[in-house]
Design a protein around this motif. Structure first.
Motif, PDB file in Angstrom:
ATOM      1  N   VAL A  84       0.837  -1.202   0.000  1.00 39.25           N
ATOM      2  CA  VAL A  84       0.000   0.000   0.000  1.00 39.25           C
ATOM      3  C   VAL A  84       0.872   1.251   0.000  1.00 39.25           C
ATOM      4  CG1 VAL A  84      -1.880   1.215   1.163  1.00 39.25           C
ATOM      5  CG2 VAL A  84      -1.784  -1.265   1.242  1.00 39.25           C
ATOM      6  N   THR A  86       1.332   5.739  -0.333  1.00 42.63           N
ATOM      7  CA  THR A  86       0.748   7.079  -0.227  1.00 42.63           C
ATOM      8  C   THR A  86       1.288   7.888  -1.407  1.00 42.63           C
ATOM      9  OG1 THR A  86       2.543   7.992   1.106  1.00 42.63           O
ATOM     10  CG2 THR A  86       0.726   6.939   2.290  1.00 42.63           C
ATOM     11  N   THR A 101     -13.406   8.012   4.386  1.00 43.31           N
ATOM     12  CA  THR A 101     -12.189   7.662   3.655  1.00 43.31           C
ATOM     13  C   THR A 101     -11.607   6.366   4.227  1.00 43.31           C
ATOM     14  OG1 THR A 101     -11.705   9.972   3.157  1.00 43.31           O
ATOM     15  CG2 THR A 101      -9.845   8.443   3.071  1.00 43.31           C
ATOM     16  N   LEU A 103     -13.310   4.184   6.010  1.00 48.76           N
ATOM     17  CA  LEU A 103     -14.300   3.115   5.802  1.00 48.76           C
ATOM     18  C   LEU A 103     -14.108   2.463   4.432  1.00 48.76           C
ATOM     19  CD1 LEU A 103     -16.935   1.659   6.718  1.00 48.76           C
ATOM     20  CD2 LEU A 103     -18.183   3.451   5.520  1.00 48.76           C
ATOM     21  N   VAL A 104     -13.955   3.300   3.417  1.00 55.53           N
ATOM     22  CA  VAL A 104     -13.772   2.793   2.056  1.00 55.53           C
ATOM     23  C   VAL A 104     -12.463   2.002   1.956  1.00 55.53           C
ATOM     24  CG1 VAL A 104     -13.239   3.557  -0.299  1.00 55.53           C
ATOM     25  CG2 VAL A 104     -15.213   4.495   0.869  1.00 55.53           C
ATOM     26  N   ASN A 109      -9.668  -2.270   0.557  1.00 50.18           N
ATOM     27  CA  ASN A 109      -8.294  -2.744   0.676  1.00 50.18           C
ATOM     28  C   ASN A 109      -8.174  -3.857   1.715  1.00 50.18           C
ATOM     29  OD1 ASN A 109      -6.081  -2.178  -0.828  1.00 50.18           O
ATOM     30  ND2 ASN A 109      -5.154  -0.814   0.653  1.00 50.18           N
ATOM     31  N   LEU A 150      -4.302  11.383   7.420  1.00 48.25           N
ATOM     32  CA  LEU A 150      -5.414  10.573   6.908  1.00 48.25           C
ATOM     33  C   LEU A 150      -4.942   9.596   5.836  1.00 48.25           C
ATOM     34  CD1 LEU A 150      -8.457  10.036   6.945  1.00 48.25           C
ATOM     35  CD2 LEU A 150      -8.735  11.862   5.262  1.00 48.25           C
ATOM     36  N   MET A 151      -4.042  10.088   4.964  1.00 53.61           N
ATOM     37  CA  MET A 151      -3.535   9.213   3.896  1.00 53.61           C
ATOM     38  C   MET A 151      -2.780   8.019   4.498  1.00 53.61           C
ATOM     39  SD  MET A 151      -1.854  10.304   0.289  1.00 53.61           S
ATOM     40  CE  MET A 151      -0.926  11.629   0.958  1.00 53.61           C
ATOM     41  N   SER A 154      -5.296   5.724   6.183  1.00 51.01           N
ATOM     42  CA  SER A 154      -6.060   4.942   5.198  1.00 51.01           C
ATOM     43  C   SER A 154      -5.207   3.813   4.621  1.00 51.01           C
ATOM     44  CB  SER A 154      -6.587   5.844   4.078  1.00 51.01           C
ATOM     45  OG  SER A 154      -5.545   6.247   3.219  1.00 51.01           O
ATOM     46  N   ALA A 155      -3.896   3.985   4.678  1.00 47.25           N
ATOM     47  CA  ALA A 155      -3.011   2.888   4.255  1.00 47.25           C
ATOM     48  C   ALA A 155      -2.890   1.849   5.369  1.00 47.25           C
ATOM     49  CB  ALA A 155      -1.632   3.433   3.895  1.00 47.25           C
TER      50      ALA A 155
ATOM     51  N   SER B 183     -20.827   1.464   1.637  1.00 53.34           N
ATOM     52  CA  SER B 183     -19.404   1.610   1.303  1.00 53.34           C
ATOM     53  C   SER B 183     -19.230   1.666  -0.208  1.00 53.34           C
ATOM     54  CB  SER B 183     -18.605   0.428   1.860  1.00 53.34           C
ATOM     55  OG  SER B 183     -18.688   0.414   3.251  1.00 53.34           O
ATOM     56  N   LYS B 186     -19.981   5.150  -1.403  1.00 54.22           N
ATOM     57  CA  LYS B 186     -18.874   6.069  -1.080  1.00 54.22           C
ATOM     58  C   LYS B 186     -17.679   5.806  -2.004  1.00 54.22           C
ATOM     59  CE  LYS B 186     -20.405   5.963   3.728  1.00 54.22           C
ATOM     60  NZ  LYS B 186     -21.213   7.160   3.785  1.00 54.22           N
ATOM     61  N   SER B 187     -17.490   4.540  -2.354  1.00 58.77           N
ATOM     62  CA  SER B 187     -16.363   4.223  -3.246  1.00 58.77           C
ATOM     63  C   SER B 187     -16.570   4.832  -4.631  1.00 58.77           C
ATOM     64  CB  SER B 187     -16.172   2.706  -3.351  1.00 58.77           C
ATOM     65  OG  SER B 187     -17.114   2.140  -4.237  1.00 58.77           O
ATOM     66  N   ALA B 190     -15.249   8.183  -4.467  1.00 52.72           N
ATOM     67  CA  ALA B 190     -13.782   8.096  -4.421  1.00 52.72           C
ATOM     68  C   ALA B 190     -13.232   7.910  -5.836  1.00 52.72           C
ATOM     69  CB  ALA B 190     -13.361   6.925  -3.528  1.00 52.72           C
ATOM     70  N   TYR B 197      -5.862   7.355  -6.448  1.00 49.62           N
ATOM     71  CA  TYR B 197      -5.909   7.123  -5.003  1.00 49.62           C
ATOM     72  C   TYR B 197      -6.880   5.979  -4.682  1.00 49.62           C
ATOM     73  CZ  TYR B 197      -6.142   8.496  -0.001  1.00 49.62           C
ATOM     74  OH  TYR B 197      -6.095   8.533   1.363  1.00 49.62           O
ATOM     75  N   ALA B 200      -5.310   2.784  -5.437  1.00 41.88           N
ATOM     76  CA  ALA B 200      -4.291   2.494  -4.414  1.00 41.88           C
ATOM     77  C   ALA B 200      -4.911   2.119  -3.075  1.00 41.88           C
ATOM     78  CB  ALA B 200      -3.373   3.703  -4.244  1.00 41.88           C
ATOM     79  N   ARG B 201      -6.223   2.193  -2.974  1.00 41.48           N
ATOM     80  CA  ARG B 201      -6.913   1.734  -1.764  1.00 41.48           C
ATOM     81  C   ARG B 201      -7.775   0.510  -2.075  1.00 41.48           C
ATOM     82  NH1 ARG B 201      -3.400   3.752  -0.292  1.00 41.48           N
ATOM     83  NH2 ARG B 201      -3.028   5.531   1.058  1.00 41.48           N
ATOM     84  N   GLY B 202      -7.378  -0.213  -3.095  1.00 41.60           N
ATOM     85  CA  GLY B 202      -7.997  -1.518  -3.357  1.00 41.60           C
ATOM     86  C   GLY B 202      -9.301  -1.477  -4.130  1.00 41.60           C
ATOM     87  N   ILE B 203      -9.664  -0.301  -4.656  1.00 40.87           N
ATOM     88  CA  ILE B 203     -10.933  -0.201  -5.377  1.00 40.87           C
ATOM     89  C   ILE B 203     -10.683  -0.415  -6.870  1.00 40.87           C
ATOM     90  CG2 ILE B 203     -12.873   1.317  -5.946  1.00 40.87           C
ATOM     91  CD1 ILE B 203     -12.207   2.862  -3.322  1.00 40.87           C
TER      92      ILE B 203
END
Lengths: 243, 321
Positions: A84, A86, A101, A103-104, A109, A150-151, A154-155, B183, B186-187, B190, B197, B200-203
């Motif tokens: 993961v 940033t 952020t 939550l997603v 991930n 936050l970034m 989130s990671a 979720s 919200k995704s 995103a 980004y 990079a968060r698995g979406i």
């Protein structure tokens, strides 16, 4: 299982005639903090991009993560596998709150159900010391430091095996950099391997166990951070020729 | 989740709408409400792909048209119960959205507009060319109407259709509110705002776009089925640019980041255009008025009517998720 969590072999990224990353090879040992330095345009962020697939993979070469070749995987799959990153510039989901952020990130991930994700959010906020009253704020309204926090949160919420940080100290004040230093040490001690691109040399020297210096897309030097910064070639390229 | 105040305003709106037929007996006014409900379903579901996910899908009205023709062919040609035919419209619309989404998911900007618009033209040409099935340019008429046991919806001054339309809108809103607050919902935001980004968060950006397009077609297709069953006509006019631009103006004026903005805009614009049609000199100018209103809203309140109401401290506010 491999001792190296990440292995890069002959990685190249070309944009037409421009060799942004040219035949770079190195490995990241499990549990270490490896720093990457280099002057502007040396290919540091491009290297991060081709490793993570965001937004592109390598032109050629191999990237192995935990023994598996990932250089043709889509970015979201690489991230879900535990690698993961940033971003250097403020990356944010402006329409989402700080809470959403996370939550997603946890849902996708971390592949957690919503109740599981909700249960982990508080810990993730606390891990980066994120203000209680700021958690429901839209991300676009947060300060630079809060966005960085936050970034990273989130990671971290998906419990990555390898955390790749692209200049996390840029734009931060000295006290904030000190807090970031502490955070990186704490994160690393919790078992997360860290790959860190940074221009703030004091931070790199403080947290890194090894240092790689890139110049013009290639590895110029690698080794103990305190030895590397004394390397004449590094001084010439990275520090502008001061001795 | 919508806060209590928002929820109260929405419940009050639907309660008021539920009482309308008890006080309004004029079947033409009821008809306008029914058309507004249909437009509200179209616009609010379009907003799921366009507003929430940022997919410039200009083929949304095609999903509606596919719903219209599915219900028409199913009920008239195959004799399927019109209630079921309406639901089939949702199924075929979703399936066509899935087929459209596969190539669109990896495209960006103007290319999405071009492919989705080409898709709508393709379906229109298919409808026109297969006249033995679809009736061609003349369409299909005298479609079977709704019945509930021995109760016929045909001669009740649109009383029954009004409540079916309102129920369809209510279910669609519940569905959209659920999606938007999940979720997954919200995704979508995103993906819309920060694609790299999000990845990079698995979406999976492509997967979310495919799902958003497919989900946006379900209630749109059912609304198409309802529209055909209500008017008892399936006409290629539903693919026309006029319908598309009116629905788009509802999305943009209502607010692209909301669930209920397009619903509110559909109600306001349907009655506003109808009122202007009755004014001498405004018969043809009403669309110009809507276009000007759209420009003004985008210029002065880019987040739309609902956001503007929020700023004016009126009860209905943006559903921020």
């Amino acid at each position: 299982m491999s001792e190296n969590i990440l292995e890069i072999a002959g990685a190249c990224k070309f944009f037409g005639g421009l060799k942004a990353v040219n035949d770079v090879s190195f490995a990241v040992a499990r549990g270490e903090i490896l720093g990457i330095a280099g002057p502007n345009g040396s290919g540091k962020s491009t290297l991060f991009n081709l490793i993570t697939g965001v937004p592109f993979g390598p032109t050629s070469g191999e990237v192995r993560f935990m023994g598996e070749r990932i250089d043709r995987w889509p970015a979201h799959r690489i991230s879900r596998a535990g690698l993961v990153r940033t971003f250097q510039k403020d990356a944010e989901f402006p329409a989402l709150s700080a809470h959403d952020t996370l939550l997603v990130s946890a849902t996708y991930n971390g592949r957690l159900s919503r109740p599981q994700a909700e249960a982990r959010i508080d810990d993730a906020f606390r891990s980066v010391d994120f203000g209680q009253t700021r958690r429901s704020m839209p991300s676009r309204e947060l300060s630079v430091y809060e966005k960085k926090q936050l970034m990273i949160a989130s990671a971290l919420i998906s419990e990555p095996a390898l955390l790749m940080l692209d200049e996390p100290a840029s734009g931060l004040t000295k006290p904030e950099i000190q807090r970031l230093d502490d955070l990186l040490i704490t994160v690393n001690r919790s078992g997360v391997t860290v790959l860190l691109i940074e221009h703030v040399l004091s931070l790199l020297l403080s947290v890194s166990q090894r240092l790689i210096v890139l110049n013009q897309g290639s590895v110029l030097a690698a080794g103990d951070p305190h030895d590397v910064v004394k390397n004449p070639q590094v001084i010439e390229a990275y520090l502008g020729g001061r001795s | 989740m919508a806060n209590k105040r928002q929820l109260l305003a929405i419940v009050a709106l639907f309660a008021a709408l539920a009482l309308v037929p008890l006080f309004v007996t004029d079947s033409y006014i009821r008809h306008l409400f029914i058309i507004a409900f249909v437009y509200a379903v179209i616009a609010s579901n379009w907003n799921l792909s366009l507003g929430h996910c940022g997919v410039f899908n200009f083929g949304h009205l095609t999903f509606f048209g596919i719903g219209v023709y599915t219900a028409a062919i199913a009920s008239k040609t195959f004799g399927i119960n019109p209630w079921l035919a309406m639901l089939l419209g949702g199924g075929t619309a979703a399936l066509s959205a899935l087929l459209l989404a596969a190539p669109v998911a990896r495209l960006k900007g103007i290319y999405v507009v071009l492919v989705t618009f080409a898709f709508s033209q393709l379906v229109l040409q298919l409808v026109l060319s297969q006249s033995q099935i679809t009736g061609g340019a003349e369409g299909m008429v005298r479609l079977p109407f709704l019945q509930l046991g021995s109760y016929s919806f045909l001669k009740d001054f649109k009383f029954g259709y009004y409540y079916v339309g309102l129920a369809l809108l209510a279910l669609s809103c519940l569905f959209l509110a659920f999606v938007s607050n999940s979720s997954f919902g919200k995704s979508l935001k995103a993906v819309r705002d920060a694609e790299d980004y999000a990845a990079a968060r698995g979406i999976s950006v492509a997967r979310q776009r495919i799902l958003a397009l497919t989900l946006s077609a379900i209630f749109t297709g059912i609304a198409g089925g309802f529209y055909a069953t209500y008017l008892r006509v399936a006409s290629p006019e539903v693919f026309g640019f006029g319908t598309l631009s009116l629905a788009l103006s509802m999305v943009l004026i209502g607010g692209v980041n909301t669930v209920f903005g397009p619903v509110l805009a559909a109600l306001v614009l349907t009655f506003a255009t109808e009122a202007m049609a009755g004014l001498q000199g405004f018969e043809d100018a009403r669309f110009i008025v809507i276009a000007v209103a759209m420009i003004l809203v985008l210029r002065l309140a880019p987040e739309g009517l609902v956001d503007l109401l929020g700023k004016l401290r009126l009860p209905v506010r943006r559903t921020q998720t």
